[in-house]
Design an enzyme around this catalytic site. Structure first.
Site, PDB file in Angstrom:
ATOM      1  N   ASP A 112      -0.868  -7.085   3.421  1.00  0.00           N
ATOM      2  CA  ASP A 112       0.372  -6.338   3.481  1.00  0.00           C
ATOM      3  C   ASP A 112       0.302  -5.930   5.198  1.00  0.00           C
ATOM      4  O   ASP A 112       1.395  -4.900   5.405  1.00  0.00           O
ATOM      5  CB  ASP A 112       0.742  -5.306   2.443  1.00  0.00           C
ATOM      6  CG  ASP A 112      -0.315  -4.254   2.467  1.00  0.00           C
ATOM      7  OD1 ASP A 112      -1.352  -4.303   3.322  1.00  0.00           O
ATOM      8  OD2 ASP A 112       0.210  -3.164   1.925  1.00  0.00           O
ATOM      9  N   ASP A 144      -4.186  -8.449  -0.995  1.00  0.00           N
ATOM     10  CA  ASP A 144      -3.798  -7.304  -0.239  1.00  0.00           C
ATOM     11  C   ASP A 144      -3.732  -7.437   1.151  1.00  0.00           C
ATOM     12  O   ASP A 144      -4.693  -7.209   1.879  1.00  0.00           O
ATOM     13  CB  ASP A 144      -4.687  -6.192  -0.644  1.00  0.00           C
ATOM     14  CG  ASP A 144      -4.411  -4.869  -0.083  1.00  0.00           C
ATOM     15  OD1 ASP A 144      -3.103  -4.826   0.356  1.00  0.00           O
ATOM     16  OD2 ASP A 144      -5.120  -3.757   0.349  1.00  0.00           O
ATOM     17  N   LYS A 203     -12.935  -9.210   3.249  1.00  0.00           N
ATOM     18  CA  LYS A 203     -11.934  -8.944   4.712  1.00  0.00           C
ATOM     19  C   LYS A 203     -12.695  -9.817   5.774  1.00  0.00           C
ATOM     20  O   LYS A 203     -13.923  -9.390   5.926  1.00  0.00           O
ATOM     21  CB  LYS A 203     -11.996  -7.428   4.943  1.00  0.00           C
ATOM     22  CG  LYS A 203     -11.322  -6.463   3.778  1.00  0.00           C
ATOM     23  CD  LYS A 203     -11.187  -5.176   4.150  1.00  0.00           C
ATOM     24  CE  LYS A 203     -10.249  -4.517   3.035  1.00  0.00           C
ATOM     25  NZ  LYS A 203     -10.289  -2.987   3.258  1.00  0.00           N
ATOM     26  N   CYS A 252      -7.403  -6.694   4.035  1.00  0.00           N
ATOM     27  CA  CYS A 252      -7.133  -6.541   5.221  1.00  0.00           C
ATOM     28  C   CYS A 252      -7.254  -5.257   5.965  1.00  0.00           C
ATOM     29  O   CYS A 252      -7.310  -4.276   4.947  1.00  0.00           O
ATOM     30  CB  CYS A 252      -5.811  -7.354   5.831  1.00  0.00           C
ATOM     31  SG  CYS A 252      -4.146  -6.071   4.972  1.00  0.00           S
ATOM     32  N   THR A 266       0.805  -1.216  -0.057  1.00  0.00           N
ATOM     33  CA  THR A 266       0.018  -0.115  -0.093  1.00  0.00           C
ATOM     34  C   THR A 266       0.995   1.235  -0.022  1.00  0.00           C
ATOM     35  O   THR A 266       1.794   1.531   0.814  1.00  0.00           O
ATOM     36  CB  THR A 266      -0.851   0.153   1.301  1.00  0.00           C
ATOM     37  OG1 THR A 266      -1.557  -1.124   1.173  1.00  0.00           O
ATOM     38  CG2 THR A 266      -1.854   1.149   1.291  1.00  0.00           C
ATOM     39  N   LYS A 322      -0.891  -0.941  -4.293  1.00  0.00           N
ATOM     40  CA  LYS A 322      -2.303  -0.368  -4.007  1.00  0.00           C
ATOM     41  C   LYS A 322      -2.149   0.958  -3.616  1.00  0.00           C
ATOM     42  O   LYS A 322      -1.381   1.390  -2.518  1.00  0.00           O
ATOM     43  CB  LYS A 322      -2.814  -1.170  -2.767  1.00  0.00           C
ATOM     44  CG  LYS A 322      -4.257  -0.668  -2.308  1.00  0.00           C
ATOM     45  CD  LYS A 322      -5.054  -1.779  -1.654  1.00  0.00           C
ATOM     46  CE  LYS A 322      -6.383  -1.125  -1.147  1.00  0.00           C
ATOM     47  NZ  LYS A 322      -6.973  -2.245  -0.351  1.00  0.00           N
ATOM     48  N   LYS A 329      -3.580   4.384  -2.606  1.00  0.00           N
ATOM     49  CA  LYS A 329      -4.650   5.313  -1.611  1.00  0.00           C
ATOM     50  C   LYS A 329      -4.975   6.500  -2.316  1.00  0.00           C
ATOM     51  O   LYS A 329      -4.166   7.369  -2.581  1.00  0.00           O
ATOM     52  CB  LYS A 329      -4.393   5.290  -0.173  1.00  0.00           C
ATOM     53  CG  LYS A 329      -4.324   3.949   0.639  1.00  0.00           C
ATOM     54  CD  LYS A 329      -5.777   3.276   0.552  1.00  0.00           C
ATOM     55  CE  LYS A 329      -5.872   2.230   1.484  1.00  0.00           C
ATOM     56  NZ  LYS A 329      -7.315   1.648   1.797  1.00  0.00           N
ATOM     57  N   ASP A 357      -7.341   2.768  -4.703  1.00  0.00           N
ATOM     58  CA  ASP A 357      -8.594   2.461  -3.774  1.00  0.00           C
ATOM     59  C   ASP A 357      -8.986   4.057  -3.234  1.00  0.00           C
ATOM     60  O   ASP A 357      -8.176   4.605  -2.417  1.00  0.00           O
ATOM     61  CB  ASP A 357      -7.860   1.940  -2.465  1.00  0.00           C
ATOM     62  CG  ASP A 357      -9.112   1.522  -1.393  1.00  0.00           C
ATOM     63  OD1 ASP A 357     -10.255   1.982  -1.655  1.00  0.00           O
ATOM     64  OD2 ASP A 357      -8.716   0.946  -0.505  1.00  0.00           O
ATOM     65  N   ASP A 375     -15.664  -2.658  -1.691  1.00  0.00           N
ATOM     66  CA  ASP A 375     -14.973  -2.844  -0.385  1.00  0.00           C
ATOM     67  C   ASP A 375     -16.153  -2.586   0.701  1.00  0.00           C
ATOM     68  O   ASP A 375     -16.711  -3.386   1.169  1.00  0.00           O
ATOM     69  CB  ASP A 375     -13.635  -2.129  -0.369  1.00  0.00           C
ATOM     70  CG  ASP A 375     -13.087  -2.302   1.027  1.00  0.00           C
ATOM     71  OD1 ASP A 375     -13.690  -3.344   1.644  1.00  0.00           O
ATOM     72  OD2 ASP A 375     -12.081  -1.857   1.104  1.00  0.00           O
TER      73      ASP A 375
END
EC number: 5.1.1.-
Length: 327
Positions: A298, A296, A246, A274, A125, A148, A150, A175, A224
């Protein structure tokens, strides 16, 4: 059979600052649940999430409310109907998986997976910041195959451009954490397509995402915040192409496996993600993520310090948990 329950709240410092569209954190706050039988202990970890109305106190209270059922040996299947989906049930469910494995001597993967689990490639991320700061983060991790990114602020097209230029060989997931609007989603989706982004996560607020049915998806769109359990799926058909599963949303591995299988049956792609937590929280998700399209997991890579016997990361490859950690 009498089982004992213990709960604990812990904090793990984040390496630097973790920032998304809803704010920044420097510590991962987690709740651990321990269920014991005849001196054998099973553990599960969850991350209370304010976005879903959770706090450390509320999650501990939910777990404590299940004390009698846990003492009487409630099954994982019955737990799904006796506790609501969310972080508290996740901690209890994963503790029961771990306890069952330790009592039986049979690894949790033998139940959860159709074939022996293997190492998986996880995303890493890049926190939300100014474009040049995000480019610097991406440059430092440009050898990772999947990043990923943000988003969710003003000028996200510039952020996508900056990260793509700094890590040209990495595939990108972006994301927005519900941070885009009907006014800017088309522009941002086109920018994502221009830089060959692989997936866009939750661009619009949950419940205010109906426009996704009416606009092109030049990049696949993943739910999500809009997806929690298998019951969420019918409403998402035609809006989303993928779902991000998740454990803290589904309320544990048991319900997450059901969501994954139902999503596949309905034609959704699968991502397993997560919250920011330790290897104890990631361990069951590694089993869930076998065969996922995107992974994902991490969380431990973002921490300054993980738990003992933590998951083994080799670059972006995360291996299944050891029995000393979980399952």
């Amino acid at each position: 059979m009498t089982r004992e329950l213990a709960t604990n709240t812990e904090g793990f410092p984040i390496a630097g600052v973790f920032t998304i569209s809803r704010g920044s954190r420097t510590e991962a706050r987690v709740v651990t649940c321990t269920v014991s039988e005849n001196g054998v202990r099973g553990q599960g970890e969850c991350v209370p999430y304010p976005r879903y109305g959770e706090s450390e106190d509320s999650v501990v209270a939910q777990i404590e409310a299940a004390r009698e059922d846990i003492a009487n040996g409630i099954s994982r299947a019955d737990l799904v109907s006796s506790m609501p989906a969310g972080a508290a049930r996740n901690a209890v469910d994963c503790a029961l998986w771990d306890l069952e494995a330790k009592l039986s001597g049979r690894r949790a993967s033998a139940t959860a997976c159709t074939i022996p689990p293997r190492p998986l490639q996880t995303a890493y991320t890049i926190s939300l910041a100014a474009p040049e700061e995000m480019a610097a983060q991406a440059r430092a991790h440009a050898t990772r195959p999947l990043l990923k990114v943000k988003l969710g602020g003003e000028n996200d097209a510039a952020r996508i451009h900056a990260v793509a230029g700094a890590a040209p060989d990495s595939r990108l997931i972006v994301d927005a954490n519900e941070g885009w609007t009907e006014e800017n989603i088309r522009e941002n989706m086109l920018a994502a397509a221009e830089f060959h982004v692989a997936l866009i996560e939750q661009p619009l607020p949950a419940g205010k995402d109906g426009i996704l049915r009416d606009i092109p998806h030049p990049v696949p769109v993943c739910a999500d915040e809009s997806v929690h359990t298998a019951d969420s799926l019918p409403e998402l058909a035609g809006l989303y192409d993928f779902v991000n599963i998740k454990l803290d949303k589904t309320g544990g591995l048991t319900a997450a496996l059901e969501l994954r299988d139902r999503a596949r049956e309905m034609g959704f792609g699968v991502m397993v993600g997560c919250m920011v937590g330790t290897s104890l929280a990631m361990a069951p998700a590694v089993l869930l993520a076998q065969g996922a399209d995107f992974v994902d997991l991490d969380g431990p890579l973002l921490l300054a310090k993980d738990r003992p016997h933590g998951l083994s990361y080799s670059g972006s490859l995360v291996s299944p948990p050891s029995p000393q950690l979980w399952g």
